[in-house]
Design a protein around this motif. Sequence first.
Motif: not given
Length: 269
Positions: A40-46, A120-124, A212-214, A248-255
Amino acid sequence: MRYHQLILISVLGCFALLGTSCKKDIEIDYHQVAPIYVVEASVSNDGMEARISETNNMDDNSTQSDIDRAKVVVTGSDGSVNTLTYTRNGFYRASAKGVPGVEYTIDITFDDNHFTSSSVMQKMPKMNSFRFIRKKIVTENYQMGELMLQDIPNEDNWYFMHIYRNGTGYRWAVKRDDQNPNSELQQLFSFAREGSDDKDLLIDGDRLHIEIRAIDQKSYDYFYSMQIMDNTGTNPLPNFTGGCLGYFSAYSQITYDCQFYEADVEDEE
């Protein structure tokens, strides 16, 4: 996510109940299943993170299923290269943050295993509102949560939403913008029937944390296949090459954080 172990546990639980009610011992002949690796892997704004583990058989009571000997490298289409460092409990991390529009590829190697995936990393994303509502279905009232998103304009978008209740996973869903693109998107979460003793019924003071993730389409397809697992009776779509489970997911996230109070619930037709 120990898929095979969870499936076997469910089967054994059903037979255990039958054995109790009939007062008869039932022998179950199940086959040993070779361990399967789960990522379970990710790339994010964090930052960047990966957890690597393996499934256990029913007669294996070992808790040592985390993998601590892997080499984990994330490369980006922008030329970036990051090696994730092992921390503990199967987790590998790097502080580098993802950049929207960049395609990231993760490579995991250990022993004779090589797993790889890309995203692919998405916008916020943007949340417009969240509220508690009461909807009448036939003759019963149900607690629900209404989440409103502002769709990212002029492009295809996919979203993943996860609600935690008092720190524990509670509800999750995925959504795409095919119904109302470039405008406001509604996601309803059904909680429980009011007046019942359902453990999922919210009570005054419950704390909700919403992520919430894009996400990209590949991640959406994986999570959607997970969402319909009960109906299809299959594991999710493969997200990695090399034969492991997971994603594996690249995403932008808000909480968003809030508390539930019965007085705040709005009646909805």
